[in-house]
Design a protein around this motif. Structure first.
Motif, PDB file in Angstrom:
ATOM      1  N   SER A  95      24.426   2.702  -0.154  1.00  0.00           N
ATOM      2  CA  SER A  95      23.675   3.222   1.186  1.00  0.00           C
ATOM      3  C   SER A  95      22.272   2.870   0.840  1.00  0.00           C
ATOM      4  CB  SER A  95      24.173   4.576   1.510  1.00  0.00           C
ATOM      5  OG  SER A  95      23.333   4.895   2.508  1.00  0.00           O
ATOM      6  N   LEU A  96      21.688   1.867   1.664  1.00  0.00           N
ATOM      7  CA  LEU A  96      20.236   1.507   1.507  1.00  0.00           C
ATOM      8  C   LEU A  96      19.501   2.636   2.520  1.00  0.00           C
ATOM      9  CD1 LEU A  96      18.357  -0.477   0.098  1.00  0.00           C
ATOM     10  CD2 LEU A  96      18.338  -1.927   2.236  1.00  0.00           C
ATOM     11  N   PRO A  97      19.791   2.874   3.483  1.00  0.00           N
ATOM     12  CA  PRO A  97      19.190   4.082   4.279  1.00  0.00           C
ATOM     13  C   PRO A  97      19.143   5.287   3.606  1.00  0.00           C
ATOM     14  CG  PRO A  97      20.537   2.814   5.673  1.00  0.00           C
ATOM     15  CD  PRO A  97      21.141   2.208   4.486  1.00  0.00           C
ATOM     16  N   GLU A  98      20.118   5.665   2.865  1.00  0.00           N
ATOM     17  CA  GLU A  98      19.908   6.775   1.971  1.00  0.00           C
ATOM     18  C   GLU A  98      19.054   6.927   1.065  1.00  0.00           C
ATOM     19  OE1 GLU A  98      20.700  10.725   0.716  1.00  0.00           O
ATOM     20  OE2 GLU A  98      20.990   9.729   2.517  1.00  0.00           O
ATOM     21  N   ALA A  99      18.900   5.557   0.358  1.00  0.00           N
ATOM     22  CA  ALA A  99      17.745   5.285  -0.768  1.00  0.00           C
ATOM     23  C   ALA A  99      16.382   5.440  -0.251  1.00  0.00           C
ATOM     24  CB  ALA A  99      17.854   4.107  -1.433  1.00  0.00           C
ATOM     25  N   PHE A 100      16.130   4.840   1.030  1.00  0.00           N
ATOM     26  CA  PHE A 100      15.016   5.039   1.539  1.00  0.00           C
ATOM     27  C   PHE A 100      14.603   6.440   2.106  1.00  0.00           C
ATOM     28  CE2 PHE A 100      13.782   0.396   3.008  1.00  0.00           C
ATOM     29  CZ  PHE A 100      13.782   0.028   1.768  1.00  0.00           C
ATOM     30  N   ARG A 101      15.522   7.161   2.393  1.00  0.00           N
ATOM     31  CA  ARG A 101      15.374   8.429   2.888  1.00  0.00           C
ATOM     32  C   ARG A 101      14.676   9.395   1.556  1.00  0.00           C
ATOM     33  NH1 ARG A 101      17.418  13.293   2.835  1.00  0.00           N
ATOM     34  NH2 ARG A 101      18.991  12.397   1.664  1.00  0.00           N
ATOM     35  N   LEU A 102      15.467   9.113   0.624  1.00  0.00           N
ATOM     36  CA  LEU A 102      15.056   9.939  -0.715  1.00  0.00           C
ATOM     37  C   LEU A 102      13.568   9.418  -1.081  1.00  0.00           C
ATOM     38  CD1 LEU A 102      18.344   9.931  -2.565  1.00  0.00           C
ATOM     39  CD2 LEU A 102      17.252  11.771  -1.649  1.00  0.00           C
ATOM     40  N   LEU A 103      13.098   8.272  -0.778  1.00  0.00           N
ATOM     41  CA  LEU A 103      11.797   7.764  -1.240  1.00  0.00           C
ATOM     42  C   LEU A 103      10.774   8.045  -0.310  1.00  0.00           C
ATOM     43  CD1 LEU A 103      12.905   4.090  -2.679  1.00  0.00           C
ATOM     44  CD2 LEU A 103      12.090   6.023  -4.036  1.00  0.00           C
ATOM     45  N   GLN A 104      11.285   8.369   1.066  1.00  0.00           N
ATOM     46  CA  GLN A 104      10.169   8.700   2.067  1.00  0.00           C
ATOM     47  C   GLN A 104       9.950  10.023   2.079  1.00  0.00           C
ATOM     48  OE1 GLN A 104      11.720   7.112   5.600  1.00  0.00           O
ATOM     49  NE2 GLN A 104      11.649   4.930   5.262  1.00  0.00           N
ATOM     50  N   ASP A 105       9.541  10.805   0.930  1.00  0.00           N
ATOM     51  CA  ASP A 105       9.408  12.289   0.890  1.00  0.00           C
ATOM     52  C   ASP A 105       7.973  12.466   1.319  1.00  0.00           C
ATOM     53  OD1 ASP A 105       9.428  14.581   0.356  1.00  0.00           O
ATOM     54  OD2 ASP A 105       9.111  14.475  -1.740  1.00  0.00           O
ATOM     55  N   ARG A 106       7.906  13.264   2.609  1.00  0.00           N
ATOM     56  CA  ARG A 106       6.550  13.485   3.182  1.00  0.00           C
ATOM     57  C   ARG A 106       5.823  14.464   2.159  1.00  0.00           C
ATOM     58  NH1 ARG A 106       5.970  10.373   7.616  1.00  0.00           N
ATOM     59  NH2 ARG A 106       8.183   9.928   8.369  1.00  0.00           N
ATOM     60  N   ASP A 107       6.476  15.382   1.376  1.00  0.00           N
ATOM     61  CA  ASP A 107       5.726  16.127   0.353  1.00  0.00           C
ATOM     62  C   ASP A 107       4.906  15.094  -0.706  1.00  0.00           C
ATOM     63  OD1 ASP A 107       6.661  18.401   1.557  1.00  0.00           O
ATOM     64  OD2 ASP A 107       8.253  18.570   0.336  1.00  0.00           O
ATOM     65  N   THR A 108       5.534  14.047  -0.999  1.00  0.00           N
ATOM     66  CA  THR A 108       4.889  13.035  -2.017  1.00  0.00           C
ATOM     67  C   THR A 108       3.763  12.436  -1.323  1.00  0.00           C
ATOM     68  OG1 THR A 108       6.743  12.826  -2.975  1.00  0.00           O
ATOM     69  CG2 THR A 108       5.260  11.315  -3.393  1.00  0.00           C
ATOM     70  N   GLY A 109       3.500  11.993   0.081  1.00  0.00           N
ATOM     71  CA  GLY A 109       2.520  11.356   0.632  1.00  0.00           C
ATOM     72  C   GLY A 109       2.964  11.151   2.023  1.00  0.00           C
ATOM     73  N   THR A 110       2.122  10.218   2.614  1.00  0.00           N
ATOM     74  CA  THR A 110       2.200   9.785   3.665  1.00  0.00           C
ATOM     75  C   THR A 110       3.030   8.598   3.894  1.00  0.00           C
ATOM     76  OG1 THR A 110      -0.200  10.383   4.268  1.00  0.00           O
ATOM     77  CG2 THR A 110       0.853   9.369   6.015  1.00  0.00           C
ATOM     78  N   VAL A 111       4.016   8.524   5.084  1.00  0.00           N
ATOM     79  CA  VAL A 111       4.786   7.338   5.179  1.00  0.00           C
ATOM     80  C   VAL A 111       4.588   6.905   6.474  1.00  0.00           C
ATOM     81  CG1 VAL A 111       7.178   6.698   5.303  1.00  0.00           C
ATOM     82  CG2 VAL A 111       6.655   8.614   3.935  1.00  0.00           C
ATOM     83  N   HIS A 112       4.466   5.408   6.409  1.00  0.00           N
ATOM     84  CA  HIS A 112       4.289   4.719   7.658  1.00  0.00           C
ATOM     85  C   HIS A 112       5.525   3.449   7.714  1.00  0.00           C
ATOM     86  CE1 HIS A 112       0.266   6.081   8.132  1.00  0.00           C
ATOM     87  NE2 HIS A 112      -0.047   5.645   6.773  1.00  0.00           N
ATOM     88  N   LEU A 113       6.467   3.837   8.715  1.00  0.00           N
ATOM     89  CA  LEU A 113       7.536   2.973   8.920  1.00  0.00           C
ATOM     90  C   LEU A 113       6.889   1.735   9.541  1.00  0.00           C
ATOM     91  CD1 LEU A 113      10.209   5.754   9.920  1.00  0.00           C
ATOM     92  CD2 LEU A 113       9.661   4.828   7.748  1.00  0.00           C
ATOM     93  N   ASN A 114       7.931   0.721   9.318  1.00  0.00           N
ATOM     94  CA  ASN A 114       7.781  -0.736   9.989  1.00  0.00           C
ATOM     95  C   ASN A 114       9.134  -1.188   9.894  1.00  0.00           C
ATOM     96  OD1 ASN A 114       6.752  -2.774  11.154  1.00  0.00           O
ATOM     97  ND2 ASN A 114       5.493  -3.513   9.523  1.00  0.00           N
ATOM     98  N   GLU A 115       9.653  -1.831  11.032  1.00  0.00           N
ATOM     99  CA  GLU A 115      10.749  -2.410  11.159  1.00  0.00           C
ATOM    100  C   GLU A 115      10.610  -3.795  11.852  1.00  0.00           C
ATOM    101  OE1 GLU A 115      14.110  -0.271  12.782  1.00  0.00           O
ATOM    102  OE2 GLU A 115      13.947   1.405  11.401  1.00  0.00           O
ATOM    103  N   TRP A 116      11.282  -5.017  10.936  1.00  0.00           N
ATOM    104  CA  TRP A 116      11.114  -6.263  11.697  1.00  0.00           C
ATOM    105  C   TRP A 116      12.463  -6.841  11.634  1.00  0.00           C
ATOM    106  CZ3 TRP A 116       7.607  -7.284   7.094  1.00  0.00           C
ATOM    107  CH2 TRP A 116       6.285  -6.714   7.333  1.00  0.00           C
ATOM    108  N   GLY A 117      13.002  -6.571  12.961  1.00  0.00           N
ATOM    109  CA  GLY A 117      14.484  -7.088  12.956  1.00  0.00           C
ATOM    110  C   GLY A 117      15.478  -6.139  12.091  1.00  0.00           C
ATOM    111  N   SER A 118      16.109  -6.753  11.102  1.00  0.00           N
ATOM    112  CA  SER A 118      16.977  -6.385  10.302  1.00  0.00           C
ATOM    113  C   SER A 118      16.568  -6.157   8.765  1.00  0.00           C
ATOM    114  CB  SER A 118      18.279  -6.815  10.016  1.00  0.00           C
ATOM    115  OG  SER A 118      18.105  -8.364   9.801  1.00  0.00           O
TER     116      SER A 118
END
Length: 804
Positions: A95-118
């Motif tokens: 599950s790639l979204p699950e891996a990204f959710r774990l890496l996007q930890d708000r406690d670790t730092g600031t997250v800026h999302l960006n989506e280009w198509g798929s």
């Protein structure tokens, strides 16, 4: 008393060298003309003491450690580019979204999302670790996107399945990535925590053992919790970077934002604004820019906007309430971008590289000037002298009457030549008519397969009979080539001296001379050639290392203004494909002849014939071309191969833009279903148009009558004139005899031959003929997007990982 006799171990002393000693006069006579040594050609090697040697070794170790640490600190810091990580799932259960959710930890730092198509990506800023990461992922099954993004990634994060590791699709992806060249990589396992506690240790042991064949001595990290994700981030930040040679000498850029401004004259062309971080080397606006998959372009200017993802955001205090502060993040930076915009460089037309890729050939080059009147008169006099013919005529015949007296043959050369031309034209017409009638007969006939059940009928509907027939014919040709290499049948309807008029005989393929500038094709007038390619490459690389860089430095966030770009590039980016740009070195936009050493990929067994259209990944370029195959030897002539063999490495020759080695090479072939299959991998050998690829043709004949050292051979030729034409060419046999043609016998192609020994009745007489061949000019920088991988399609060729 017996005398002493010396044994075999007696010491033997050297005899005294008697005679005159060499005087000063003889030494001067022998050294006449020699000059005294003025400068030392080699550096004097100083013998250091052991203490100095240890001190020097420790200094070198210290310098290397400092260089590695400086590189680690630069990557991902506030002054360097973000640490770009490509996440590649190697199993369909991951599950790639699950891996990204774990890496996007708000406690670790600031997250800026960006989506280009798929294509999902995000920026992670961690001021506590003084590091910033840029995570990207490719579309599942899109092979070219994975390869392109791996060319610019600092790290590749492979996600493994705890039970199987990777499936057939993942194994195929790994084969392509290893052949292209892997940057620094990390292995992470997802889903171990979902297994029972008793099985977790056994699963990790089995997975480590199974992974050893691809990744020896590499540790497996877990990615199931936020704590494990934090440990993974620290591992990524502290890893030593592996360098890829083809990208370290270029400036390259991964596009974070793209804008298109159409031109006033044509809406299909315009200025493309590419924003991103400079990597590799400093970027000069006067160099050309290669957009991967789209071609080469010129830059107009380079801007330096404000960094949209600063590691330490600026803090602005409110004038009304001094205690209230506001951080400027990426969204606010876009608003202030116009205010902070700075123009770094503008292109200089005098110093800017040209987009000229080919030489425009002059059709009048090499032509003779119009002859003078004196040269014309000399030519007429010479023609009159050579045109005089001695004839037997009756006494008293005048010169005018002698012109009307015919020769014994009663025919003139010109009439015979005209007759031959007419006969050849008639033959060509008959041949075309015969081919047309054969095609009509083939179209009238139709074969149908009647299935015994409904499942058979459904299976036959999916089978392409035409493709199956072509593949069967290729397999037959490849099998015949293995059994009878280079042997061809002498045609009976065309004279052999016409059919093989471009071929020649050689006394020795290895030592016989062959001029590389002889009989070159018209395409060779369009390419560029170096006087000394190795010296040019060495000079350019030395300038990169020593010369002070001009332009945008590594780590700067810049906006490139690229001129005359088609609108299809922006549409391709909006559909979700990444946009990657490389700065070109001098001469890399020019066309020449590239030679690449490749080996057949073990997962592909289909026959690949020479001059078939293939897809190339050469360094950072991707293009289509029709190559030649030849043997990889150290000689000056290299034998042409009709098929890409599986047992030895071959050299692929193709027209393509100049690329300086080292560079990796991948060869793909587009199947009938639209998928691209990997057929060969290798590296770039050289850029050399003078490398001669020689095609060999073997004519075979059979002994009809055998004498002591003479034999009558038939079936090699079928008329007397062909035997006389090829008489100077040496003969050989399959059993090692050598000989030559003595004379023709009769008018049906029989010939008397002499050999260096008596022939056997089962032997075969052979004649080798050679000609130089050149690749086809079919270069196309546009490669169509392949159909995504389907596991059922490639599972038959790529084995899955064995966990037993």
């Amino acid at each position: 008393m017996a005398a002493h006799r010396s044994g075999p171990l007696k010491q033997q002393n050297k005899p005294h060298k008697g005679g005159r000693h060499r005087g000063r006069g003889s030494a001067q006579r022998d050294g006449k003309g020699r000059l005294a040594l003025k400068t030392l050609s080699k550096k004097v090697r100083k013998d250091l003491s052991k203490v100095d040697q240890r001190h020097r070794a420790s200094q070198l170790r210290k310098q290397k450690k400092e260089a590695v640490l400086a590189e680690k600190r630069q990557l991902g810091s506030k002054d360097g580019p973000p640490h770009q990580v490509l996440v590649v799932p190697l199993h369909n259960r991951i599950s790639l979204p699950e891996a990204f959710r774990l890496l996007q930890d708000r406690d670790t730092g600031t997250v800026h999302l960006n989506e280009w198509g798929s294509t999902h990506s995000f920026m992670l800023l961690c001021p506590r670790l003084k590091h910033r990461w840029f995570f990207t992922s490719a579309r599942p099954g899109d092979l070219h996107t994975v390869l392109d993004m791996a060319k610019v990634a600092d790290n590749i994060l492979f996600l493994l399945d705890p039970l199987e590791g990777w499936d057939s699709t993942g194994d195929y992806c790994l084969s392509c990535l290893f052949a292209q060249g892997l940057p620094t990589y990390t292995l992470a396992v997802q889903g171990v925590s979902g297994l029972p506690l008793k099985k977790q240790t056994d699963v990790r042991k089995k997975l480590s053992k199974a992974v050893e064949k691809r990744f020896p001595d590499d540790k497996l990290l877990l990615l199931d919790t936020q704590q494990e994700a934090g440990m993974l981030l620290r591992q990524l930040a502290n890893q030593k970077q592996r360098h890829l040679a083809f990208r370290d000498r270029h400036a390259y850029l991964f596009a974070h934002a793209v804008d298109f401004v159409p031109s006033e004259e044509n809406n299909l062309l315009g200025t493309l604004k590419i924003s991103g971080y400079v990597r590799g080397q400093a970027l000069n606006v006067n160099n050309l820019l290669h957009i991967v998959g789209h071609g080469d372009f010129q830059m107009k200017q380079i801007d330096a906007p404000m960094d949209p993802f600063p590691l330490n955001p600026r803090v602005i205090k409110s004038p009304k309430d001094p205690g209230m502060a506001m951080e400027i993040c990426a969204t606010d930076a876009v608003v202030d971008m116009e205010e902070d915009l700075k123009v770094l460089m503008k292109a200089d037309p005098e110093r800017q590289e040209s987009l000229q890729t080919e030489v425009i050939p002059d059709p009048m080059e090499g032509e003779q000037t119009w002859p003078t009147e004196e040269e014309l008169s000399e030519a007429n006099d010479l023609l009159k002298e050579t045109s005089k013919v001695v004839k037997k005529v009756p006494k008293g015949t005048s010169s005018y009457q002698a012109e009307w007296i015919l020769d014994e043959d009663g025919e003139s050369g010109g009439e015979g030549d005209e007759y031959d031309d007419i006969e050849r034209e008639d033959f060509m017409e008959e041949e075309s008519q015969d081919e047309g009638s054969e095609k009509e007969e083939e179209e009238e006939c139709e074969t149908m397969t009647i299935g015994e059940s409904v499942h058979d009928d459904l299976y036959d509907e999916k089978v392409d009979e035409e493709a199956e027939g072509k593949m069967l014919e290729k397999h037959k040709q490849e099998r015949l080539e293995e059994m009878f290499p280079d042997e061809v049948d002498t045609p009976r309807d065309v004279a052999a001296r016409i059919r093989f008029q471009k071929y020649r005989g050689l006394k020795s393929f290895r030592t016989s001379p062959w001029d590389p500038k002889e009989n070159l094709p018209q395409d060779y007038a369009r390419i560029f050639q170096f006087q000394n390619f190795i010296n040019t490459r060495r000079r350019i690389f030395k300038e990169i290392e020593e010369k002070e860089a001009e332009g945008a430095e590594v780590g700067w966030y810049v906006t490139l203004h690229v001129s005359e770009v088609p609108v299809s590039v922006v549409e391709h980016f909006k559909r979700g494909a990444p946009l990657i740009a490389f700065s070109l070195l001098p001469h890399e936009q020019k066309m020449s002849v590239l030679n690449m050493v490749v080996s057949r990929h073990a997962g592909n067994t289909e026959p690949v014939k020479a001059k078939e259209e293939l897809i190339f990944h050469c360094g950072f370029r991707r293009f289509r071309a029709s190559p030649l195959f030849s043997q990889h030897t150290a000689a000056d002539k290299h034998k042409f191969q009709r098929f890409l063999t599986a047992d030895l490495a071959l050299v692929v020759t193709v027209y393509a833009p100049i690329t300086f080695p080292p560079a990796s090479v991948l060869l793909f072939k587009q199947n009938s279903n639209g998928m691209h299959s990997l057929i060969a991998t290798g590296y770039l050998l050289s850029v050399d148009p003078d490398r001669m690829v020689i095609k060999r043709v073997v004519l075979s004949g059979h002994p009809f009558k055998i004498f002591t050292k003479m034999a009558v051979v038939r079936y090699m030729f079928f008329n007397r004139e062909d035997v006389l034409w090829f008489k100077p060419v040496e003969l050989r046999t399959k059993w090692g005899r050598r000989g030559h043609i003595k004379e023709p016998l009769g008018t049906h192609g029989h010939m008397k031959c002499s050999f260096d020994g008596k022939l056997k009745s089962q032997d075969t007489v052979l004649m080798n003929l050679y000609k130089r061949v050149f690749p086809k000019w079919t270069y196309d920088p546009y490669v169509p997007e392949p159909v995504p991988w389907v596991k059922s399609e490639i599972s038959s060729t790529v084995p899955e990982m064995d966990m037993e």
